[in-house]
Motif scaffolding. Sequence first.
Motif, PDB file in Angstrom:
ATOM      1  N   VAL A  87       3.206 -14.586  -7.985  1.00  0.00           N
ATOM      2  CA  VAL A  87       2.458 -13.864  -9.006  1.00  0.00           C
ATOM      3  C   VAL A  87       2.113 -12.483  -8.462  1.00  0.00           C
ATOM      4  CG1 VAL A  87       0.327 -13.792 -10.354  1.00  0.00           C
ATOM      5  CG2 VAL A  87       1.484 -15.983  -9.950  1.00  0.00           C
ATOM      6  N   ARG A  88       2.332 -11.433  -9.258  1.00  0.00           N
ATOM      7  CA  ARG A  88       2.009 -10.076  -8.836  1.00  0.00           C
ATOM      8  C   ARG A  88       0.805  -9.572  -9.620  1.00  0.00           C
ATOM      9  NH1 ARG A  88       5.546  -4.525  -9.430  1.00  0.00           N
ATOM     10  NH2 ARG A  88       5.018  -4.869 -11.610  1.00  0.00           N
ATOM     11  N   GLU A  89      -0.217  -9.098  -8.912  1.00  0.00           N
ATOM     12  CA  GLU A  89      -1.422  -8.562  -9.536  1.00  0.00           C
ATOM     13  C   GLU A  89      -1.656  -7.140  -9.041  1.00  0.00           C
ATOM     14  OE1 GLU A  89      -4.582 -11.106  -8.370  1.00  0.00           O
ATOM     15  OE2 GLU A  89      -3.808 -12.865  -9.436  1.00  0.00           O
ATOM     16  N   HIS A  90      -1.986  -6.250  -9.950  1.00  0.00           N
ATOM     17  CA  HIS A  90      -2.305  -4.883  -9.550  1.00  0.00           C
ATOM     18  C   HIS A  90      -3.792  -4.795  -9.251  1.00  0.00           C
ATOM     19  CE1 HIS A  90      -2.343  -0.306 -10.372  1.00  0.00           C
ATOM     20  NE2 HIS A  90      -1.907  -0.558  -9.162  1.00  0.00           N
ATOM     21  N   ARG A  91      -4.123  -4.309  -8.066  1.00  0.00           N
ATOM     22  CA  ARG A  91      -5.515  -4.157  -7.648  1.00  0.00           C
ATOM     23  C   ARG A  91      -5.789  -2.673  -7.391  1.00  0.00           C
ATOM     24  NH1 ARG A  91      -7.840  -8.985  -5.748  1.00  0.00           N
ATOM     25  NH2 ARG A  91      -6.872 -10.717  -6.881  1.00  0.00           N
ATOM     26  N   PRO A  92      -5.945  -1.880  -8.440  1.00  0.00           N
ATOM     27  CA  PRO A  92      -6.088  -0.433  -8.255  1.00  0.00           C
ATOM     28  C   PRO A  92      -7.377  -0.061  -7.535  1.00  0.00           C
ATOM     29  CG  PRO A  92      -6.583  -1.032 -10.511  1.00  0.00           C
ATOM     30  CD  PRO A  92      -6.050  -2.277  -9.852  1.00  0.00           C
ATOM     31  N   GLY A  93      -7.370   1.121  -6.928  1.00  0.00           N
ATOM     32  CA  GLY A  93      -8.568   1.617  -6.256  1.00  0.00           C
ATOM     33  C   GLY A  93      -9.602   2.109  -7.248  1.00  0.00           C
ATOM     34  N   ASP A  94     -10.640   2.730  -6.719  1.00  0.00           N
ATOM     35  CA  ASP A  94     -11.740   3.161  -7.581  1.00  0.00           C
ATOM     36  C   ASP A  94     -11.559   4.575  -8.123  1.00  0.00           C
ATOM     37  OD1 ASP A  94     -12.175   4.748  -5.370  1.00  0.00           O
ATOM     38  OD2 ASP A  94     -14.076   3.809  -4.806  1.00  0.00           O
ATOM     39  N   VAL A 128       0.870  -1.176   0.000  1.00  0.00           N
ATOM     40  CA  VAL A 128       0.000   0.000   0.000  1.00  0.00           C
ATOM     41  C   VAL A 128       0.914   1.236   0.000  1.00  0.00           C
ATOM     42  CG1 VAL A 128      -1.834   1.194   1.269  1.00  0.00           C
ATOM     43  CG2 VAL A 128      -1.657  -1.305   1.404  1.00  0.00           C
ATOM     44  N   SER A 129       0.760   2.188  -0.895  1.00  0.00           N
ATOM     45  CA  SER A 129      -0.434   2.573  -1.618  1.00  0.00           C
ATOM     46  C   SER A 129      -0.485   2.096  -3.064  1.00  0.00           C
ATOM     47  CB  SER A 129      -0.532   4.102  -1.666  1.00  0.00           C
ATOM     48  OG  SER A 129      -0.608   4.668  -0.396  1.00  0.00           O
ATOM     49  N   ASP A 130       0.564   1.424  -3.565  1.00  0.00           N
ATOM     50  CA  ASP A 130       0.539   1.044  -4.972  1.00  0.00           C
ATOM     51  C   ASP A 130      -0.403  -0.113  -5.261  1.00  0.00           C
ATOM     52  OD1 ASP A 130       2.041  -0.918  -3.763  1.00  0.00           O
ATOM     53  OD2 ASP A 130       3.841  -0.585  -4.976  1.00  0.00           O
ATOM     54  N   LEU A 131      -0.848  -0.819  -4.222  1.00  0.00           N
ATOM     55  CA  LEU A 131      -1.876  -1.846  -4.313  1.00  0.00           C
ATOM     56  C   LEU A 131      -1.500  -2.995  -5.242  1.00  0.00           C
ATOM     57  CD1 LEU A 131      -5.075   0.376  -4.215  1.00  0.00           C
ATOM     58  CD2 LEU A 131      -3.969  -0.850  -2.336  1.00  0.00           C
ATOM     59  N   TYR A 132      -0.327  -3.571  -4.973  1.00  0.00           N
ATOM     60  CA  TYR A 132       0.070  -4.800  -5.645  1.00  0.00           C
ATOM     61  C   TYR A 132      -0.158  -5.978  -4.708  1.00  0.00           C
ATOM     62  CZ  TYR A 132       2.161  -2.500  -9.679  1.00  0.00           C
ATOM     63  OH  TYR A 132       2.340  -1.775 -10.828  1.00  0.00           O
ATOM     64  N   LEU A 133      -0.848  -6.993  -5.226  1.00  0.00           N
ATOM     65  CA  LEU A 133      -1.105  -8.221  -4.478  1.00  0.00           C
ATOM     66  C   LEU A 133      -0.130  -9.293  -4.951  1.00  0.00           C
ATOM     67  CD1 LEU A 133      -2.947  -9.884  -2.544  1.00  0.00           C
ATOM     68  CD2 LEU A 133      -4.295 -10.491  -4.562  1.00  0.00           C
ATOM     69  N   TRP A 134       0.585  -9.881  -4.005  1.00  0.00           N
ATOM     70  CA  TRP A 134       1.527 -10.953  -4.299  1.00  0.00           C
ATOM     71  C   TRP A 134       0.974 -12.257  -3.735  1.00  0.00           C
ATOM     72  CZ3 TRP A 134       6.226  -9.895  -6.801  1.00  0.00           C
ATOM     73  CH2 TRP A 134       6.545  -8.543  -6.942  1.00  0.00           C
ATOM     74  N   ARG A 135       1.004 -13.339  -4.555  1.00  0.00           N
ATOM     75  CA  ARG A 135       0.468 -14.626  -4.109  1.00  0.00           C
ATOM     76  C   ARG A 135       1.134 -15.757  -4.888  1.00  0.00           C
ATOM     77  NH1 ARG A 135      -2.693 -16.724  -7.929  1.00  0.00           N
ATOM     78  NH2 ARG A 135      -3.509 -15.346  -9.567  1.00  0.00           N
ATOM     79  N   HIS A 136       0.925 -16.984  -4.412  1.00  0.00           N
ATOM     80  CA  HIS A 136       1.381 -18.149  -5.160  1.00  0.00           C
ATOM     81  C   HIS A 136       0.377 -18.461  -6.266  1.00  0.00           C
ATOM     82  CE1 HIS A 136       4.795 -19.045  -2.704  1.00  0.00           C
ATOM     83  NE2 HIS A 136       4.073 -19.090  -1.591  1.00  0.00           N
ATOM     84  N   ALA A 137       0.855 -19.068  -7.320  1.00  0.00           N
ATOM     85  CA  ALA A 137      -0.003 -19.361  -8.467  1.00  0.00           C
ATOM     86  C   ALA A 137      -0.938 -20.531  -8.210  1.00  0.00           C
ATOM     87  CB  ALA A 137       0.854 -19.654  -9.696  1.00  0.00           C
TER      88      ALA A 137
END
Length: 210
Positions: free
Chosen positions: A142-149, A122-131
């Motif tokens: 795996v990196r996913e961008h979860r931007p705000g509204d 936070v604040s760039d809102l990148y979610l990191w997880r296993h595939a």
Amino acid sequence: MAVNGMTLFDKPDDYFGAEWRRQPGGGPLLINLIHDIDSLRHLVGEIESVRAFTSSATRGFPVEDTASVAIRFANGVLGSFVISDAAVSPWAWEYTSGQALYHPSQPGASLFIAGRAGALSVSDLYLWRHAAPGQHWQHPLVREHRPGDGSQTYVTQLEHFVAVIRREAAPLVSARDGLATLAATLAVEVAAREDRTVTLAEMLGGTRGT
């Protein structure tokens, strides 16, 4: 499982022309950290206890200019936070969020939340997880961008405040929320001054249920 955050910026010398800003209570704990404590409570959970160190070595004022905090949350999460108003950095919500009216936008993160299923910056809102399930530290993430509204923080706050005044909406936070945040922030000062763990139950005393 864990959270780590930073608020590090460099306030100019003339900021301290006001005498109260050089005295206890006028430093980054009560002026700045209190907002980060509020965010941590909202995102992670209620705070159970804190340990802390403070320093005024940079300016030599009676008030702190830097602090480090260790936090135990009631749900078992452990956290750490460092704050300074005498350090040059891009790591503060005011910068990374791009929401603060009087500060430049510095894209990036200043808060890191890690759990069993993933991690969020936070604040760039990148979610990191296993595939896939069952993967672990020897597998790539795996990196996913979860931007705000796209909403504007201060505009949204003001709109909600006006709606509450007009009795068109119920407050999203209570006075007790504010009390808990203040108690946790004051606990940091006590923990540093007395060099011990301070619980929120101690700080709140007999206020619960009153």
